[in-house]
Motif scaffolding. Structure first.
Motif, PDB file in Angstrom:
ATOM      1  N   ASP A  39       0.945  -0.961   0.075  1.00  0.00           N
ATOM      2  CA  ASP A  39       0.257  -0.143  -0.265  1.00  0.00           C
ATOM      3  C   ASP A  39       0.613   1.286   0.073  1.00  0.00           C
ATOM      4  O   ASP A  39       0.616   2.429  -0.526  1.00  0.00           O
ATOM      5  CB  ASP A  39      -0.613   0.033   1.070  1.00  0.00           C
ATOM      6  CG  ASP A  39      -1.948  -0.815   1.370  1.00  0.00           C
ATOM      7  OD1 ASP A  39      -2.696  -1.093   0.104  1.00  0.00           O
ATOM      8  OD2 ASP A  39      -2.197  -1.685   2.203  1.00  0.00           O
ATOM      9  N   TYR A  73       3.603   1.383  -1.098  1.00  0.00           N
ATOM     10  CA  TYR A  73       4.507   1.768  -2.749  1.00  0.00           C
ATOM     11  C   TYR A  73       3.965   2.657  -3.389  1.00  0.00           C
ATOM     12  O   TYR A  73       4.065   3.612  -4.138  1.00  0.00           O
ATOM     13  CB  TYR A  73       5.482   0.683  -2.921  1.00  0.00           C
ATOM     14  CG  TYR A  73       5.950   0.426  -4.266  1.00  0.00           C
ATOM     15  CD1 TYR A  73       7.192   0.770  -3.770  1.00  0.00           C
ATOM     16  CD2 TYR A  73       6.070   0.586  -5.180  1.00  0.00           C
ATOM     17  CE1 TYR A  73       8.400   0.890  -4.757  1.00  0.00           C
ATOM     18  CE2 TYR A  73       6.491   0.174  -6.626  1.00  0.00           C
ATOM     19  CZ  TYR A  73       7.874   0.867  -5.847  1.00  0.00           C
ATOM     20  OH  TYR A  73       9.057   0.781  -7.140  1.00  0.00           O
ATOM     21  N   TYR A  74       2.118   2.297  -3.692  1.00  0.00           N
ATOM     22  CA  TYR A  74       1.405   2.460  -3.890  1.00  0.00           C
ATOM     23  C   TYR A  74       1.127   3.673  -3.828  1.00  0.00           C
ATOM     24  O   TYR A  74       0.996   4.825  -5.109  1.00  0.00           O
ATOM     25  CB  TYR A  74       0.023   1.212  -3.890  1.00  0.00           C
ATOM     26  CG  TYR A  74      -1.278   2.472  -4.640  1.00  0.00           C
ATOM     27  CD1 TYR A  74      -1.343   1.846  -5.945  1.00  0.00           C
ATOM     28  CD2 TYR A  74      -2.104   3.580  -3.764  1.00  0.00           C
ATOM     29  CE1 TYR A  74      -2.497   2.859  -6.852  1.00  0.00           C
ATOM     30  CE2 TYR A  74      -3.285   3.419  -4.416  1.00  0.00           C
ATOM     31  CZ  TYR A  74      -3.466   3.267  -5.723  1.00  0.00           C
ATOM     32  OH  TYR A  74      -4.920   4.094  -6.436  1.00  0.00           O
ATOM     33  N   ASN A  75       0.978   4.245  -2.784  1.00  0.00           N
ATOM     34  CA  ASN A  75       0.955   5.469  -2.536  1.00  0.00           C
ATOM     35  C   ASN A  75       2.046   6.240  -2.949  1.00  0.00           C
ATOM     36  O   ASN A  75       1.931   7.865  -3.534  1.00  0.00           O
ATOM     37  CB  ASN A  75       0.822   5.882  -1.479  1.00  0.00           C
ATOM     38  CG  ASN A  75      -0.659   5.473  -0.695  1.00  0.00           C
ATOM     39  OD1 ASN A  75      -1.437   5.484  -1.772  1.00  0.00           O
ATOM     40  ND2 ASN A  75      -0.890   4.255   0.773  1.00  0.00           N
ATOM     41  N   THR A 126       3.573   5.557  -5.498  1.00  0.00           N
ATOM     42  CA  THR A 126       3.859   5.797  -6.951  1.00  0.00           C
ATOM     43  C   THR A 126       2.894   7.031  -7.251  1.00  0.00           C
ATOM     44  O   THR A 126       3.687   7.285  -7.967  1.00  0.00           O
ATOM     45  CB  THR A 126       3.530   4.634  -7.814  1.00  0.00           C
ATOM     46  OG1 THR A 126       4.510   3.240  -7.282  1.00  0.00           O
ATOM     47  CG2 THR A 126       3.905   4.069  -8.592  1.00  0.00           C
ATOM     48  N   LEU A 127       1.535   6.685  -6.774  1.00  0.00           N
ATOM     49  CA  LEU A 127       0.662   7.702  -7.375  1.00  0.00           C
ATOM     50  C   LEU A 127       1.680   8.837  -6.672  1.00  0.00           C
ATOM     51  O   LEU A 127       0.555   9.938  -7.621  1.00  0.00           O
ATOM     52  CB  LEU A 127      -0.633   7.380  -6.775  1.00  0.00           C
ATOM     53  CG  LEU A 127      -1.984   7.369  -7.074  1.00  0.00           C
ATOM     54  CD1 LEU A 127      -2.454   6.902  -8.460  1.00  0.00           C
ATOM     55  CD2 LEU A 127      -2.476   7.257  -5.847  1.00  0.00           C
ATOM     56  N   ILE A 161      -9.462   1.306  -9.728  1.00  0.00           N
ATOM     57  CA  ILE A 161      -8.595   0.503  -8.659  1.00  0.00           C
ATOM     58  C   ILE A 161      -8.727  -0.952  -7.884  1.00  0.00           C
ATOM     59  O   ILE A 161      -9.991  -0.962  -7.978  1.00  0.00           O
ATOM     60  CB  ILE A 161      -8.042   1.762  -7.749  1.00  0.00           C
ATOM     61  CG1 ILE A 161      -7.864   3.276  -7.962  1.00  0.00           C
ATOM     62  CG2 ILE A 161      -6.881   0.906  -6.989  1.00  0.00           C
ATOM     63  CD1 ILE A 161      -7.682   4.050  -6.920  1.00  0.00           C
ATOM     64  N   LYS A 204      -7.116  -4.274  -6.106  1.00  0.00           N
ATOM     65  CA  LYS A 204      -6.393  -5.794  -5.559  1.00  0.00           C
ATOM     66  C   LYS A 204      -6.250  -6.764  -5.280  1.00  0.00           C
ATOM     67  O   LYS A 204      -7.493  -6.966  -5.593  1.00  0.00           O
ATOM     68  CB  LYS A 204      -6.837  -4.738  -3.526  1.00  0.00           C
ATOM     69  CG  LYS A 204      -5.764  -4.054  -3.099  1.00  0.00           C
ATOM     70  CD  LYS A 204      -5.691  -3.501  -1.766  1.00  0.00           C
ATOM     71  CE  LYS A 204      -4.560  -2.828  -1.288  1.00  0.00           C
ATOM     72  NZ  LYS A 204      -4.890  -2.909   0.525  1.00  0.00           N
ATOM     73  N   ILE A 210      -1.696  -4.080  -7.160  1.00  0.00           N
ATOM     74  CA  ILE A 210      -2.596  -3.228  -6.761  1.00  0.00           C
ATOM     75  C   ILE A 210      -2.758  -2.492  -8.954  1.00  0.00           C
ATOM     76  O   ILE A 210      -1.443  -2.488  -9.326  1.00  0.00           O
ATOM     77  CB  ILE A 210      -2.627  -1.809  -5.941  1.00  0.00           C
ATOM     78  CG1 ILE A 210      -2.209  -2.610  -4.994  1.00  0.00           C
ATOM     79  CG2 ILE A 210      -3.486  -0.754  -6.914  1.00  0.00           C
ATOM     80  CD1 ILE A 210      -1.932  -1.478  -3.447  1.00  0.00           C
ATOM     81  N   ILE A 270       1.013  -2.649 -10.035  1.00  0.00           N
ATOM     82  CA  ILE A 270       1.830  -2.831  -9.278  1.00  0.00           C
ATOM     83  C   ILE A 270       2.075  -4.117  -8.205  1.00  0.00           C
ATOM     84  O   ILE A 270       1.195  -4.581  -7.395  1.00  0.00           O
ATOM     85  CB  ILE A 270       2.622  -1.490  -8.104  1.00  0.00           C
ATOM     86  CG1 ILE A 270       2.507  -0.332  -8.479  1.00  0.00           C
ATOM     87  CG2 ILE A 270       3.427  -1.460  -6.981  1.00  0.00           C
ATOM     88  CD1 ILE A 270       1.687   1.026  -7.625  1.00  0.00           C
ATOM     89  N   TYR A 291       9.845  -4.670  -5.670  1.00  0.00           N
ATOM     90  CA  TYR A 291       8.908  -4.414  -5.951  1.00  0.00           C
ATOM     91  C   TYR A 291       8.192  -4.247  -7.369  1.00  0.00           C
ATOM     92  O   TYR A 291       9.744  -3.619  -8.627  1.00  0.00           O
ATOM     93  CB  TYR A 291       8.058  -3.252  -5.494  1.00  0.00           C
ATOM     94  CG  TYR A 291       7.504  -2.718  -4.420  1.00  0.00           C
ATOM     95  CD1 TYR A 291       6.148  -3.854  -4.012  1.00  0.00           C
ATOM     96  CD2 TYR A 291       8.628  -2.716  -3.185  1.00  0.00           C
ATOM     97  CE1 TYR A 291       5.706  -3.742  -2.497  1.00  0.00           C
ATOM     98  CE2 TYR A 291       8.359  -2.449  -1.563  1.00  0.00           C
ATOM     99  CZ  TYR A 291       7.070  -3.383  -1.065  1.00  0.00           C
ATOM    100  OH  TYR A 291       6.705  -3.131   0.013  1.00  0.00           O
ATOM    101  N   GLN A 302       6.781  -2.612 -11.054  1.00  0.00           N
ATOM    102  CA  GLN A 302       5.484  -1.106 -12.046  1.00  0.00           C
ATOM    103  C   GLN A 302       5.904  -1.902 -13.469  1.00  0.00           C
ATOM    104  O   GLN A 302       6.651  -1.985 -14.510  1.00  0.00           O
ATOM    105  CB  GLN A 302       5.573   0.176 -11.676  1.00  0.00           C
ATOM    106  CG  GLN A 302       7.267   0.367 -10.338  1.00  0.00           C
ATOM    107  CD  GLN A 302       6.930   1.907 -10.469  1.00  0.00           C
ATOM    108  OE1 GLN A 302       6.582   3.176 -11.008  1.00  0.00           O
ATOM    109  NE2 GLN A 302       7.482   2.350 -10.078  1.00  0.00           N
TER     110      GLN A 302
END
Length: 198
Positions: free
Chosen positions: A91, A93-95, A97-98, A114, A116, A125, A144, A151, A153
């Motif tokens: 989560d 890493y997703y945030n 990246t975003l 979006i 999961k 995600i 991701i 991780y 992408q």
């Protein structure tokens, strides 16, 4: 003859704008990291993103794919050194990246669809982004994926007007992604499983 020729042209242009139902895919492997299957008409390039470990394109179809991988320990170190305001998990890493994507030069930035999910037993995600850059409207399909030590992408993109045409192809590429890190055991990834029950 004058009536037939325009009809033939219409058929040619229409058929060229479709993804064949039996489109062939090739498996690409980046040693000790991952494998991914992509349409065989994509060629390897080095011009899309210098950070990517895999870059593929078909400029005629206006279709592009890249994979970026990053060490999990580098991500955690950045958090511990206050370089990132995030949690040290998928989560977070997703945030992160975003947040980075929102700072890019993309106008009318919109994120949607979006989800999961599991991709070959790995936590992931998946989401879509639309926006405009350099005067072009662009659609991105993004994933991701969490491995044991890295991780990943996965990003594919095309013109916005081709979103419906290519979304299924993009999802097929994403769903083919397979973590192949040395010693990576998907069956024992209990912590990852718990995080996707939300």
């Amino acid at each position: 003859m004058k009536k037939i020729i325009p009809l033939l042209l219409l058929i040619v242009f229409y058929s060229c704008d479709q993804v064949p139902a039996n489109e062939k895919f090739d498996k690409k492997t980046v040693e000790n990291k991952y494998s991914i299957s992509v349409p065989e008409n994509l060629g390897v390039t080095t011009e899309l993103n210098k950070e990517a470990s895999l870059q593929l394109q078909n400029p005629l179809d206006e279709f592009y794919v890249i994979v970026i991988d990053e060490s999990s320990s580098d991500f955690v170190n950045a958090i511990e050194n206050n370089l990132l305001n995030a949690t040290p998990d998928l989560d977070g890493y997703y945030n992160a990246t975003l947040s980075h994507l929102k700072k890019a030069d993309i106008k009318n930035f919109k994120i949607y669809d979006i989800k999961k999910k599991k991709i070959n037993s790995s936590n992931a995600i998946v989401f879509s982004i639309s926006g405009s850059s350099d005067g072009f409207d662009i659609f991105y399909r993004f994933a991701i994926v969490q491995g044991k030590e890295r991780y990943y992408q996965i990003m594919s993109w095309t013109e916005s007007r081709k979103e419906k045409q290519y979304t299924e192809r993009m999802n097929r590429i994403i769903d083919s992604f397979n973590v192949e890190e040395a010693g990576y055991s998907k069956k024992n990834n209990h912590l990852a499983k718990d995080r996707t029950k939300k």
